[in-house]
Design an enzyme around this catalytic site. Structure first.
Site, PDB file in Angstrom:
ATOM      1  N   GLY A 111     110.827  -7.070  82.642  1.00  0.00           N
ATOM      2  CA  GLY A 111     109.472  -7.099  83.177  1.00  0.00           C
ATOM      3  C   GLY A 111     109.440  -7.290  84.677  1.00  0.00           C
ATOM      4  O   GLY A 111     108.637  -6.661  85.383  1.00  0.00           O
TER       5      GLY A 111
ATOM      6  N   ALA B 111     116.124 -10.961  78.313  1.00  0.00           N
ATOM      7  CA  ALA B 111     116.144  -9.502  78.406  1.00  0.00           C
ATOM      8  C   ALA B 111     114.741  -8.959  78.629  1.00  0.00           C
ATOM      9  O   ALA B 111     114.518  -8.075  79.472  1.00  0.00           O
ATOM     10  CB  ALA B 111     116.759  -8.892  77.149  1.00  0.00           C
ATOM     11  N   ASP B 112     113.772  -9.476  77.887  1.00  0.00           N
ATOM     12  CA  ASP B 112     112.386  -9.070  78.086  1.00  0.00           C
ATOM     13  C   ASP B 112     111.898  -9.436  79.485  1.00  0.00           C
ATOM     14  O   ASP B 112     111.255  -8.630  80.167  1.00  0.00           O
ATOM     15  CB  ASP B 112     111.483  -9.761  77.062  1.00  0.00           C
ATOM     16  CG  ASP B 112     111.563  -9.128  75.687  1.00  0.00           C
ATOM     17  OD1 ASP B 112     111.627  -7.892  75.602  1.00  0.00           O
ATOM     18  OD2 ASP B 112     111.570  -9.875  74.696  1.00  0.00           O
ATOM     19  N   LEU B 113     112.190 -10.654  79.899  1.00  0.00           N
ATOM     20  CA  LEU B 113     111.610 -11.165  81.137  1.00  0.00           C
ATOM     21  C   LEU B 113     112.201 -10.498  82.372  1.00  0.00           C
ATOM     22  O   LEU B 113     111.474 -10.126  83.296  1.00  0.00           O
ATOM     23  CB  LEU B 113     111.788 -12.687  81.206  1.00  0.00           C
ATOM     24  CG  LEU B 113     111.138 -13.455  80.052  1.00  0.00           C
ATOM     25  CD1 LEU B 113     111.394 -14.946  80.190  1.00  0.00           C
ATOM     26  CD2 LEU B 113     109.643 -13.171  79.977  1.00  0.00           C
TER      27      LEU B 113
END
Length: 415
Positions: free
Chosen positions: A177, A172-174
């Site tokens: 980003g 989810a973070d990646l």
């Protein structure tokens, strides 16, 4: 600072107010493409991911090191008046400001879009949030695990009879980003065409929901929510892992042409006459029967043997590698994808380089992730022309006057 004259974002100035993963991953990619990325960090502790571990390398977090190359660190307290004024001055000469605080936080500090635009009418502000700037969940904090669950990705990941399973990396973070870096590039193109900056936003929930693709399509078409399938594909078989005598491999028999070759290669030509497996839809419908036949076949030979046999026949296949095997893979090493940078504290730091190539050139060498506040004076001089002793109690303001350095930090906070 590395020479980035040949890189596509050479000359672009990015003011990075991000921390942890999603924002730093975005700005790292912009730095990889040649942008001058200035990472603003809280002076006492810096980005909280500096404390994530173990492991640590000479006291530096491997977690932090993995997403912060090609940046310079400037230690500023955003909550102080001097810090706010300094950030607004930096924004005045920047092209992009990118942040991942909760909605409303920058406004509370006097650093919202209107304040930034007053400093620089052409500024681009990219905001990363957990659930978006609007809507009933806008104020909720965004953490990778929570968004993997809220987005439906965990519900379709894992064994059909087991618990929901998160993806093995901070997906989810990646992916957020990556979307954020794409948004910045698009906003820069728009500004080149129109002369105007503006706001762009990426929500972690929106980003993860976009990955549902055919799963969402199946629901929209049928009204039924897809369920966990483990490692199997909903419409293709065999297209999954198989245990071999010394490990695991993936096999992807993606169409009827591959099926006929596959049966011959594995020594099971009789399967071609079995009507349960005559077409791709039938193989998918009778997957359990097919796997029961294939499992003992694959278990008889080694991974290297099967990969060579299937690969020579053109059947899509691959090893299920460990992280160690990937980081030492000859294919990546030969293509320059495993790089080393000399960190001032941790020494030689290795990482996986950017995956984008221009004119078939390997990625350019990278600068190491910065120590906290390592470049504060350098940045204030480069971007703002502010001089003076970085370790003094005062700094020269943009008009040449002297103002208290409250909220700013020397080049080496640990010194």
């Amino acid at each position: 600072m590395r020479s980035s004259d040949r890189e596509p974002l050479s000359g672009v100035k990015v003011l990075d107010l991000c921390r942890v993963v999603s924002g730093p991953f975005a700005t790292m990619h912009l730095g990889d493409l040649g942008a001058d990325v200035v990472k603003i960090e809280e002076p006492r502790h810096g980005d909280e991911s500096r404390r994530y571990g173990p492991p640590f390398i000479a006291g530096e977090s491997a977690y932090f090191l993995s997403v912060n190359r090609n940046k310079r660190s400037c230690a500023i307290d955003l909550k102080s008046s001097a810090g706010r004024d300094t950030v607004l001055a930096l924004a005045g000469v920047a092209d992009v400001v990118i942040e991942n605080f909760r909605p409303g936080t920058l406004e509370k500090w006097g650093l919202g879009f209107e304040a930034l635009r007053n400093s620089n009418p052409r500024i681009i502000l990219c905001s990363i949030s957990g659930f978006g700037q609007t809507g009933p969940d806008a104020d909720r904090p965004g953490y990778d695990l929570i968004l993997q669950g809220e987005s439906g990705v965990m519900d379709i990941t894992g064994d059909p009879d087991g618990a929901p399973m998160k993806v093995g990396t901070s997906i989810a973070d990646l992916v957020t980003g990556l979307y954020a870096s794409q948004a910045v590039l698009a906003a820069l193109m728009r500004r080149q065409r129109t002369g105007e900056g503006g706001r762009v936003g990426v929500s972690m929930l929106d980003a993860m929901a976009s990955l549902l693709t055919f799963n969402a399509g199946m629901f929209f078409a049928s009204g039924e929510s897809p369920t966990r399938r483990g490692n199997v594909h909903p419409t293709i078989s065999p297209y999954e892992p198989f245990r071999v005598s010394d490990g695991w491999i993936n096999v992807g028999v993606a169409n009827d042409k591959f099926w006929s070759i596959f049966c011959e290669v594995i020594g099971r030509a009789a399967l071609l006459g079995d009507q349960r497996f005559a077409t791709a839809p039938r193989r998918a419908s009778n997957r359990d029967d097919l796997v029961r036949i294939l499992a003992p076949v694959f278990a008889q030979r080694t991974r290297a043997d099967w990969l060579a046999t299937l690969g020579q026949a053109g059947i899509p296949c691959g090893a299920i590698n460990t992280v160690k095997e990937v980081c030492e893979a000859p294919q990546l090493v030969e293509r320059g994808m495993v790089q080393t940078a000399d960190h001032p504290v941790s020494g030689a730091v290795r990482f996986i380089a950017r995956p984008i190539r221009f004119d078939d050139r390997p990625p350019a060498p990278s600068t190491p992730p910065p120590t906290l506040g390592q470049h504060t004076s350098e940045i204030l001089s480069d971007w703002l022309g502010w001089g003076g002793d970085a370790h003094a109690d005062h700094h020269a303001g943009p008009s040449g006057s002297t103002s208290k350095r409250q909220g700013l930090m020397s080049d080496n906070p640990a010194a």
